[in-house]
Motif scaffolding. Structure first.
Motif, PDB file in Angstrom:
ATOM      1  N   UNK A 121      -3.742 -10.491   2.258  1.00 22.20           N
ATOM      2  CA  UNK A 121      -3.619  -9.069   2.610  1.00 22.20           C
ATOM      3  C   UNK A 121      -3.464  -8.873   4.121  1.00 22.20           C
ATOM      4  N   UNK A 122      -4.378  -9.347   4.963  1.00 24.20           N
ATOM      5  CA  UNK A 122      -4.139  -9.206   6.405  1.00 24.20           C
ATOM      6  C   UNK A 122      -2.960 -10.041   6.882  1.00 24.20           C
ATOM      7  N   UNK A 123      -2.710 -11.172   6.216  1.00 21.13           N
ATOM      8  CA  UNK A 123      -1.613 -12.054   6.633  1.00 21.13           C
ATOM      9  C   UNK A 123      -0.268 -11.342   6.548  1.00 21.13           C
ATOM     10  N   UNK A 124      -0.099 -10.525   5.515  1.00 16.54           N
ATOM     11  CA  UNK A 124       1.180  -9.843   5.310  1.00 16.54           C
ATOM     12  C   UNK A 124       1.109  -8.343   5.609  1.00 16.54           C
ATOM     13  N   UNK A 125       0.000  -7.923   6.233  1.00 17.55           N
ATOM     14  CA  UNK A 125      -0.068  -6.565   6.735  1.00 17.55           C
ATOM     15  C   UNK A 125      -0.469  -5.514   5.722  1.00 17.55           C
ATOM     16  N   UNK A 126      -1.296  -5.883   4.742  1.00 18.92           N
ATOM     17  CA  UNK A 126      -1.760  -4.917   3.743  1.00 18.92           C
ATOM     18  C   UNK A 126      -3.236  -4.613   3.959  1.00 18.92           C
ATOM     19  N   UNK A 127      -3.614  -3.389   3.644  1.00 17.92           N
ATOM     20  CA  UNK A 127      -4.984  -2.921   3.825  1.00 17.92           C
ATOM     21  C   UNK A 127      -5.752  -3.138   2.527  1.00 17.92           C
ATOM     22  N   UNK A 128      -6.895  -3.799   2.616  1.00 16.43           N
ATOM     23  CA  UNK A 128      -7.692  -4.064   1.421  1.00 16.43           C
ATOM     24  C   UNK A 128      -8.202  -2.787   0.761  1.00 16.43           C
ATOM     25  N   UNK A 129      -8.235  -1.695   1.517  1.00 24.66           N
ATOM     26  CA  UNK A 129      -8.661  -0.435   0.907  1.00 24.66           C
ATOM     27  C   UNK A 129      -7.627   0.057  -0.107  1.00 24.66           C
ATOM     28  N   UNK A 130      -6.399  -0.514  -0.050  1.00 21.60           N
ATOM     29  CA  UNK A 130      -5.339  -0.153  -1.005  1.00 21.60           C
ATOM     30  C   UNK A 130      -5.241  -1.165  -2.154  1.00 21.60           C
ATOM     31  N   UNK A 131      -6.273  -1.983  -2.298  1.00 23.21           N
ATOM     32  CA  UNK A 131      -6.258  -3.103  -3.259  1.00 23.21           C
ATOM     33  C   UNK A 131      -5.791  -2.679  -4.648  1.00 23.21           C
ATOM     34  N   UNK A 132      -6.358  -1.588  -5.167  1.00 18.30           N
ATOM     35  CA  UNK A 132      -6.043  -1.162  -6.533  1.00 18.30           C
ATOM     36  C   UNK A 132      -4.668  -0.528  -6.645  1.00 18.30           C
ATOM     37  N   UNK A 133      -4.335   0.371  -5.724  1.00 17.97           N
ATOM     38  CA  UNK A 133      -3.061   1.075  -5.821  1.00 17.97           C
ATOM     39  C   UNK A 133      -1.887   0.129  -5.590  1.00 17.97           C
ATOM     40  N   UNK A 134      -2.086  -0.870  -4.740  1.00 16.99           N
ATOM     41  CA  UNK A 134      -1.026  -1.848  -4.509  1.00 16.99           C
ATOM     42  C   UNK A 134      -0.647  -2.552  -5.805  1.00 16.99           C
ATOM     43  N   UNK A 135      -1.643  -3.013  -6.535  1.00 15.14           N
ATOM     44  CA  UNK A 135      -1.344  -3.751  -7.766  1.00 15.14           C
ATOM     45  C   UNK A 135      -0.812  -2.818  -8.853  1.00 15.14           C
ATOM     46  N   UNK A 136      -1.395  -1.630  -8.945  1.00 14.75           N
ATOM     47  CA  UNK A 136      -0.971  -0.680  -9.975  1.00 14.75           C
ATOM     48  C   UNK A 136       0.502  -0.311  -9.799  1.00 14.75           C
ATOM     49  N   UNK A 137       0.879   0.099  -8.612  1.00 18.80           N
ATOM     50  CA  UNK A 137       2.261   0.544  -8.386  1.00 18.80           C
ATOM     51  C   UNK A 137       3.251  -0.614  -8.474  1.00 18.80           C
ATOM     52  N   UNK A 138       2.871  -1.750  -7.908  1.00 21.50           N
ATOM     53  CA  UNK A 138       3.810  -2.871  -7.909  1.00 21.50           C
ATOM     54  C   UNK A 138       3.996  -3.450  -9.311  1.00 21.50           C
ATOM     55  N   UNK A 139       2.948  -3.386 -10.128  1.00 19.77           N
ATOM     56  CA  UNK A 139       3.097  -3.821 -11.513  1.00 19.77           C
ATOM     57  C   UNK A 139       4.036  -2.881 -12.260  1.00 19.77           C
ATOM     58  N   UNK A 140       3.885  -1.576 -12.030  1.00 17.35           N
ATOM     59  CA  UNK A 140       4.783  -0.600 -12.664  1.00 17.35           C
ATOM     60  C   UNK A 140       6.239  -0.918 -12.317  1.00 17.35           C
ATOM     61  N   UNK A 141       6.503  -1.220 -11.050  1.00 19.25           N
ATOM     62  CA  UNK A 141       7.862  -1.541 -10.640  1.00 19.25           C
ATOM     63  C   UNK A 141       8.328  -2.845 -11.272  1.00 19.25           C
ATOM     64  N   UNK A 142       7.453  -3.852 -11.269  1.00 20.52           N
ATOM     65  CA  UNK A 142       7.858  -5.155 -11.806  1.00 20.52           C
ATOM     66  C   UNK A 142       8.225  -5.051 -13.290  1.00 20.52           C
ATOM     67  N   UNK A 143       7.467  -4.262 -14.028  1.00 22.41           N
ATOM     68  CA  UNK A 143       7.767  -4.076 -15.451  1.00 22.41           C
ATOM     69  C   UNK A 143       9.155  -3.462 -15.633  1.00 22.41           C
TER      70      UNK A 143
END
Length: 343
Positions: A121-143
């Motif tokens: 997360x810090x390595x690629x510039x993502x905020x851990x406070x967005x942990x849940x929304x990141x996976x939720x939205x990206x999974x929706x797109x991947x599907x």
């Protein structure tokens, strides 16, 4: 359960050579490829690579290594275990795995996960406070990407897409995609809602405690009107010629990495009696082929899963011991489990 699928998982742990010295990360990656080739020769069904960004592990881009393995193998399926989708881009993940699928003649699989480690997360510039929304939205797109049609999508975590075509498509029009879950009911429900197969990461404690998650997945799929696929599980272990050899080779190196990670998470140092108890009653599949086969068969029966993946590296176990572990898993453990379940 003759159709039970058997896999091997690794994060590309940096091993020791014959002198007891750690090899380079580059050699560790080449070693993983050699082990995958051996697994292919022995008839193991799946070889999976996890993603890590820590010094103990050599594999940070599973699909790159899988692409190398694809060109040296003939039949084994090639999977991630897992791809940390939260800190990656769904379009690029799809493109990379579609490329592995092309190189392997249709043998690629992706297991998507949120990740139990947070270094990416810090390595690629993502905020851990967005942990849940990141996976939720990206999974929706991947599907949506899995439909292999022009995609229109809008969310909060990446740029929107408008009628975007993604290349390369897979040859078959289908990229096998799982979601890896470590114990979150919400993740189980998400998997069922999307109609994707469920892969359970059972890395500690009694496997039976995951039975409610499997039941939840099946009930939720029925309510959502999606397909409840055969569930998979992966757990750590190690196979040697005898129980004593397996325990003694694995323990000191496992303890080092377990305590190093545990120190970051506030865990007390692991004790030998806890290790032995986890082998006897928990989710460490360590021992001779007979011991490991009996334990796998028991877990498969109790949970009713359709796939078992053994995470066969857990520290700096020597190269020679790792190769032997792969050999014993393919030639002895898998046939024994099939025989036990058939009887």
């Amino acid at each position: 359960m003759s159709d039970l699928v058997f896999g091997l998982d690794t994060f590309g742990d940096v091993p020791e050579d014959d002198s007891g010295a750690l090899v380079s990360h580059a050699r560790a990656i080449r070693q993983v490829v050699d082990e995958a080739v051996l697994a292919d020769d022995l008839g193991v069904d799946v070889f999976a690579l996890g993603e890590h960004h820590r010094p103990e592990y050599s594999v940070s881009t599973p699909e790159t290594v899988l692409a190398g393995i694809a060109t040296r193998t003939k039949r084994i399926r090639l999977a991630s275990g897992v791809t940390v989708l939260s800190s990656d881009d769904p379009v690029r993940v799809f493109q990379r795995f579609a490329t592995v699928d092309a190189l392997s003649g249709g043998r690629a699989e992706v297991i998507l996960g949120r990740g139990s480690f947070t270094e990416s997360f810090p390595l690629f510039g993502y905020d851990l406070s967005d942990y849940d929304v990141l996976f939720e939205e990206k999974t929706e797109l991947f599907v949506q990407l899995l439909e292999e049609k022009p995609v229109t999508w809008k969310g909060t975590v990446r740029a929107p897409l408008e009628n975007a075509e993604i290349f390369p498509p897979t040859e078959s029009g289908h990229l096998t995609t799982w979601i890896g879950v470590g114990g979150s009911p919400q993740s189980v429900l998400r998997t069922a809602r999307h109609g994707l197969p469920l892969m359970l990461a059972i890395i500690g404690g009694s496997p039976e405690r995951f039975a409610p998650y499997i039941d939840l997945y099946r009930r939720a799929a029925e309510q959502f009107g999606t397909t409840a696929h055969p569930v998979g599980m992966h757990s750590p272990g190690f196979v040697a010629d005898t129980d004593e050899e397996a325990r003694e080779v694995f323990w000191p190196r496992y303890r080092v990495i377990r305590d190093r990670i545990g120190a970051l998470r506030g865990w007390p140092p692991v004790r030998r009696k806890e290790y032995d108890a986890e082998i006897e009653h928990g989710s460490l599949y360590i021992g001779s082929p007979e011991t490991v086969a009996r334990k796998i068969a028991r877990a498969v029966r109790e949970l009713g899963v359709g796939r078992f993946d053994l995470i066969y590296t857990g520290g700096s176990q020597p190269i020679s011991a790792r190769l032997r572990a792969v050999e014993l898993y393919g030639t002895k453990v898998i046939p024994m489990v099939r025989d036990i379940l058939a009887s």
